[in-house]
Design an enzyme around this catalytic site. Structure first.
Site, PDB file in Angstrom:
ATOM      1  N   LYS A  13       0.840  -1.208   0.000  1.00 47.71           N
ATOM      2  CA  LYS A  13       0.000   0.000   0.000  1.00 47.71           C
ATOM      3  C   LYS A  13       0.873   1.256   0.000  1.00 47.71           C
ATOM      4  O   LYS A  13       0.593   2.211  -0.707  1.00 47.71           O
ATOM      5  CB  LYS A  13      -0.937   0.018   1.223  1.00 47.71           C
ATOM      6  CG  LYS A  13      -1.916  -1.150   1.274  1.00 47.71           C
ATOM      7  CD  LYS A  13      -2.932  -0.997   2.382  1.00 47.71           C
ATOM      8  CE  LYS A  13      -2.362  -1.016   3.776  1.00 47.71           C
ATOM      9  NZ  LYS A  13      -1.767  -2.310   4.194  1.00 47.71           N
ATOM     10  N   ARG A  88      -9.400   0.342   9.338  1.00 50.46           N
ATOM     11  CA  ARG A  88      -9.003  -1.046   9.590  1.00 50.46           C
ATOM     12  C   ARG A  88     -10.128  -1.828  10.255  1.00 50.46           C
ATOM     13  O   ARG A  88      -9.966  -3.014  10.515  1.00 50.46           O
ATOM     14  CB  ARG A  88      -7.772  -1.070  10.484  1.00 50.46           C
ATOM     15  CG  ARG A  88      -6.445  -1.095   9.715  1.00 50.46           C
ATOM     16  CD  ARG A  88      -5.321  -1.017  10.724  1.00 50.46           C
ATOM     17  NE  ARG A  88      -4.108  -1.662  10.331  1.00 50.46           N
ATOM     18  CZ  ARG A  88      -3.096  -1.088   9.700  1.00 50.46           C
ATOM     19  NH1 ARG A  88      -3.209   0.157   9.310  1.00 50.46           N
ATOM     20  NH2 ARG A  88      -1.994  -1.752   9.441  1.00 50.46           N
ATOM     21  N   ARG A 128      11.575  -5.396   4.516  1.00 54.18           N
ATOM     22  CA  ARG A 128      11.265  -3.958   4.458  1.00 54.18           C
ATOM     23  C   ARG A 128      12.178  -3.150   5.394  1.00 54.18           C
ATOM     24  O   ARG A 128      12.492  -3.576   6.488  1.00 54.18           O
ATOM     25  CB  ARG A 128       9.806  -3.742   4.882  1.00 54.18           C
ATOM     26  CG  ARG A 128       9.415  -2.281   5.020  1.00 54.18           C
ATOM     27  CD  ARG A 128       7.944  -2.077   5.000  1.00 54.18           C
ATOM     28  NE  ARG A 128       7.238  -2.688   6.121  1.00 54.18           N
ATOM     29  CZ  ARG A 128       5.917  -2.789   6.165  1.00 54.18           C
ATOM     30  NH1 ARG A 128       5.177  -2.368   5.167  1.00 54.18           N
ATOM     31  NH2 ARG A 128       5.330  -3.349   7.206  1.00 54.18           N
ATOM     32  N   ARG A 160      11.377  -1.724  10.874  1.00 52.87           N
ATOM     33  CA  ARG A 160      10.313  -1.301  11.778  1.00 52.87           C
ATOM     34  C   ARG A 160      10.259  -2.246  12.970  1.00 52.87           C
ATOM     35  O   ARG A 160      10.474  -3.445  12.799  1.00 52.87           O
ATOM     36  CB  ARG A 160       8.967  -1.342  11.036  1.00 52.87           C
ATOM     37  CG  ARG A 160       8.609  -0.034  10.398  1.00 52.87           C
ATOM     38  CD  ARG A 160       7.428  -0.130   9.488  1.00 52.87           C
ATOM     39  NE  ARG A 160       6.243  -0.753  10.058  1.00 52.87           N
ATOM     40  CZ  ARG A 160       5.051  -0.768   9.471  1.00 52.87           C
ATOM     41  NH1 ARG A 160       4.895  -0.166   8.319  1.00 52.87           N
ATOM     42  NH2 ARG A 160       4.021  -1.375  10.030  1.00 52.87           N
ATOM     43  N   ARG A 171      -0.122  -9.712  13.131  1.00 53.69           N
ATOM     44  CA  ARG A 171      -0.761  -8.646  12.346  1.00 53.69           C
ATOM     45  C   ARG A 171      -1.636  -9.226  11.240  1.00 53.69           C
ATOM     46  O   ARG A 171      -2.677  -8.671  10.906  1.00 53.69           O
ATOM     47  CB  ARG A 171       0.307  -7.701  11.765  1.00 53.69           C
ATOM     48  CG  ARG A 171       0.833  -6.739  12.832  1.00 53.69           C
ATOM     49  CD  ARG A 171       2.203  -6.208  12.509  1.00 53.69           C
ATOM     50  NE  ARG A 171       2.248  -5.394  11.323  1.00 53.69           N
ATOM     51  CZ  ARG A 171       3.355  -5.191  10.609  1.00 53.69           C
ATOM     52  NH1 ARG A 171       4.487  -5.768  10.948  1.00 53.69           N
ATOM     53  NH2 ARG A 171       3.309  -4.438   9.546  1.00 53.69           N
TER      54      ARG A 171
HETATM   55  P1  AMP Z   1       0.899   0.234   9.041  1.00 55.06           P
HETATM   56  O1  AMP Z   1       2.022   1.209   8.928  1.00 55.06           O
HETATM   57  O2  AMP Z   1      -0.311   0.635   8.287  1.00 55.06           O
HETATM   58  O3  AMP Z   1       1.326  -1.187   8.782  1.00 55.06           O
HETATM   59  O4  AMP Z   1       0.451   0.257  10.600  1.00 55.06           O
HETATM   60  C1  AMP Z   1       1.357  -0.105  11.630  1.00 55.06           C
HETATM   61  C2  AMP Z   1       0.608  -0.260  12.940  1.00 55.06           C
HETATM   62  O5  AMP Z   1      -0.026   0.978  13.289  1.00 55.06           O
HETATM   63  C3  AMP Z   1      -0.528  -1.291  12.953  1.00 55.06           C
HETATM   64  O6  AMP Z   1      -0.056  -2.608  13.167  1.00 55.06           O
HETATM   65  C4  AMP Z   1      -1.373  -0.778  14.114  1.00 55.06           C
HETATM   66  O7  AMP Z   1      -0.747  -1.093  15.354  1.00 55.06           O
HETATM   67  C5  AMP Z   1      -1.273   0.742  13.940  1.00 55.06           C
HETATM   68  N1  AMP Z   1      -2.349   1.287  13.066  1.00 55.06           N
HETATM   69  C6  AMP Z   1      -2.202   1.836  11.819  1.00 55.06           C
HETATM   70  N2  AMP Z   1      -3.381   2.226  11.326  1.00 55.06           N
HETATM   71  C7  AMP Z   1      -4.303   1.926  12.259  1.00 55.06           C
HETATM   72  C8  AMP Z   1      -5.725   2.057  12.328  1.00 55.06           C
HETATM   73  N3  AMP Z   1      -6.420   2.571  11.299  1.00 55.06           N
HETATM   74  N4  AMP Z   1      -6.344   1.632  13.460  1.00 55.06           N
HETATM   75  C9  AMP Z   1      -5.655   1.104  14.491  1.00 55.06           C
HETATM   76  N5  AMP Z   1      -4.323   0.924  14.496  1.00 55.06           N
HETATM   77  C10 AMP Z   1      -3.644   1.326  13.387  1.00 55.06           C
END
Ligand code: AMP
Length: 214
Positions: A13, A88, A128, A160, A171
């Site tokens: 994404k 989400r 990554r 990360r 996840r």
């Molecule tokens: P991402 O960078 O999108 O993979 O998000 C990394 C982490 O941020 C996720 O595993 C969640 O812990 C948190 N996170 C990101 N977006 C959301 C969301 N919309 N709602 C809740 N937690 C989020």
């Protein structure tokens, strides 16, 4: 223009959002980046977020929505945005609809679902690296800069904290339980476009572009 990218962690994404940003001149709103930035603050909320991120759990609804609304209302996003990582859950999806209808008088026109096999997702996530400063992500096997520094801002690249084999499994489970229901949610609204994300970055991008250039 509002573009929503939906898909499990690691489906690309972020990469597609970067390409769309250049193509359509709209900013990216990544809740993951907003949360990682907020987690750097050494206060109670920062620590709470950091813990959720490390474990791969969803950050509480109110926390994410507050950060999202602050961002949406800033001048930076007045031309629209690409949503990466939000919503989400179906609760977040209906909140997003409410916010957009209030702000723009319309909901989402298209939701792009990037479909990738779990095995490929795991490989991608484990290779990554992201820029500590601007959040841009790279893949060790595909586009890792020779200098070891971010090609956009010169920042240091690192893994990360949630890109570990154990957290990735969790996840993916969280995605299956909480986020995958959004596929049907948007299908029923007639706005979902499913794209095979298991291909070269540019081939995926061409498919996404064609959705918006029809
Ligand atoms: P991402 O960078 O999108 O993979 O998000 C990394 C982490 O941020 C996720 O595993 C969640 O812990 C948190 N996170 C990101 N977006 C959301 C969301 N919309 N709602 C809740 N937690 C989020």
């Amino acid at each position: 223009m509002y573009i929503l990218l939906l898909g499990a962690p690691g489906v690309g994404k972020g990469k597609q959002a970067d390409l769309l940003k250049k193509e359509f001149n709209v900013k990216i709103l990544s809740t993951g980046n907003l949360l990682r930035e907020r987690a750097k603050k050494d206060d109670d909320l920062g620590k709470e977020i950091e813990l959720c991120l490390k474990k791969g759990n969803l950050v509480p609804f109110e926390v994410v929505v507050t950060l999202l609304e602050e961002a949406i209302n800033s001048d930076e996003y007045k031309n629209g945005m690409i949503f990466d990582g939000f919503p989400r859950t179906t609760e977040q999806a209906s909140k997003l609809e409410e916010i957009l209808i209030k702000k723009k008088g319309m909901g989402l026109e298209k939701v792009i679902y990037l479909d990738v096999r779990p095995r490929v997702i795991k490989e991608r996530i484990l290779s990554r690296r992201i820029c500590e400063k601007c959040g841009k992500d790279y893949n060790l096997l595909l586009d890792y800069p020779k200098t070891g520094k971010c090609g956009r801002c010169g920042g240091d690249l690192k893994k990360r904290s949630d890109d570990t084999p154990e957290t990735v499994e969790h996840r993916l489970e969280v995605f299956k339980e909480s986020t995958a229901p959004l596929i049907n949610y948007y299908k029923e609204k007639g706005v979902l476009v499913s794209i095979n994300g298991d291909r070269d970055v540019n081939a995926v991008f061409d498919s996404i572009k064609s959705v918006f250039k029809k």
